[in-house]
Design an enzyme around this catalytic site. Structure first.
Site, PDB file in Angstrom:
ATOM      1  CB  SER A 128      37.969  38.848  35.650  1.00  0.00           C
ATOM      2  OG  SER A 128      38.812  39.634  34.213  1.00  0.00           O
ATOM      3  CG  HIS A 163      42.396  37.412  35.986  1.00  0.00           C
ATOM      4  ND1 HIS A 163      42.048  35.958  34.619  1.00  0.00           N
ATOM      5  CD2 HIS A 163      42.061  38.417  35.200  1.00  0.00           C
ATOM      6  CE1 HIS A 163      41.774  36.554  34.285  1.00  0.00           C
ATOM      7  NE2 HIS A 163      40.545  38.264  34.735  1.00  0.00           N
TER       8      HIS A 163
END
Length: 383
Positions: free
Chosen positions: A97, A120
């Site tokens: 992330s 993501h």
């Protein structure tokens, strides 16, 4: 009485002793990104402040983080990029992330043994009405686009492909991160088995700019990406060149590989020579022009010699009394058409059959006029 446990220092910067006057420091990011309500996490504010005070030549950033606040991750990435040091990022465990965004700050990115990287879409929550929800969705879409642009800028590809990978929440092993262009080196790469880069798209290969085209500053100012030292050829680029050049020696040096590229480029830009029939000689155009000019002069000289020779044949025939002076041009024309045949005709004519001097133009009496005077008398009247 409640005893509060001592907070563990999962984020720290440790300067190293200088070696050969080159200063270095280690940065450890072993926590969530963004300061937690409970006091943990790596805040962008503290990271930027400590980095600004750190005056070193080399910076090693070690990451093991599940991610966290996206904007803090972006800010930390840019704070690291702004630093004048050459930055080497080591993914020790997980760079997920927002932590994967921080990893993109490295001038060189190394995936250590067993490490992984995850990307993501941005996520978040809001309490409110439908308009609040819609506004938040727009913000999240823009934030995800910004994150995708970071990956695209690192790999030389476009945003769309990374948005697809982010929506699918893609996890990369160390090998896969290198193959995708998100890292430069995989520590456990087998010497006899290069990283499989088939998954790295053709679009990415063609989009990578040449090293010579990169305007790389020697130091960074705020807002300017920093690439401070000469770049090493990435594994992806090197593997692609080896494949295209047909080089099987994976241990070839970068200098030798670039020399092979120069040879191919020279061959590609060399003028092509088409096949010519046997016995044909190719000459330079300037030499051909000189030869053509010389041939023209030779033809003129030869024509002048031919004209002089034919004129001499006619003059000789007139002097021998074979042809009349008045027919001189006719005989010259015949000689020009067929010199051999006309010369034979002239030679067959008897000499002295034609008066050499035209009648009525000579100053002295001709034999014909003397005979005429003897037969008929001179009719010249006296005054």
């Amino acid at each position: 009485m409640t005893i509060k446990p001592k907070a563990r220092d999962w984020f720290r910067i440790e300067p190293r002793a200088a070696v050969d006057e080159v200063t270095s420091a280690d940065v450890f990011i072993y926590d969530e990104i963004g300061e937690s309500f409970w006091g943990g996490g790596v805040s962008a504010s503290s990271m930027a402040t400590e980095l600004a005070a750190l005056d070193v030549d080399n910076l090693a950033v070690y990451i093991n983080s599940p991610g966290g606040a996206a904007w803090d991750g972006i800010a930390i990435m840019n704070a690291i990029r702004r630093h004048r040091a050459f930055v080497t990022v080591y993914v020790d465990g997980l760079a997920a992330s927002a932590a994967s965004i921080i990893a993109m700050a490295g001038d060189k990115i190394i995936m250590n043994r067993g490490s992984q990287l995850m990307i993501h879409d941005a996520s978040g929550g809001v309490y409110g009405n439908a308009t609040d929800m819609e506004e938040t969705a727009v913000i999240l879409q823009k934030l995800s686009d910004s994150l995708a642009d970071v990956y695209a800028g690192r790999t030389g590809t476009d945003r769309a492909g990374w948005r697809d990978a982010m929506k699918a929440e893609t996890w990369y092993t160390a090998e896969e991160a290198v193959a995708a262009g998100l890292a430069d080196e995989w520590v456990d790469t087998p010497a006899s088995q290069p990283v499989d880069r088939a998954r790295f798209s053709a679009r990415a290969r063609t989009a990578i700019p040449s090293i010579a085209s990169l305007n790389l500053p020697s130091s960074s100012e705020p807002g300017i990406p920093n690439r401070k030292d000469p770049l090493d050829m990435s594994d992806i680029l090197k593997a692609g060149l080896l494949e295209r050049l047909g080089v099987t020696d994976s241990a070839i040096t970068d200098e030798s590989l670039l020399a092979a590229v120069d040879v191919v480029l020279d061959q590609a830009t060399a003028p092509t020579v088409s096949a010519v029939p046997a016995g044909t000689v190719l000459i330079d155009s300037a030499v051909l022009s000189d030869l053509q000019a010389s041939a023209a002069l030779g033809r003129k000289a030869s024509e002048a010699q031919d004209s002089a020779r034919r004129a001499a044949i006619v003059d000789s025939a007139v002097a021998d009394g074979r042809i009349a002076p008045a027919s001189r041009d006719l005989w010259l024309t015949n000689l020009a058409a067929s010199e051999e045949g006309t010369t034979a005709v002239i030679a067959s004519l008897s000499k002295n059959t034609v008066p050499v001097t035209e009648i009525g133009t000579a100053d002295e009496p001709t034999a014909a006029s003397s005979l005429y005077a003897a037969a008929w008398g001179n009719d010249t009247k006296e005054a």
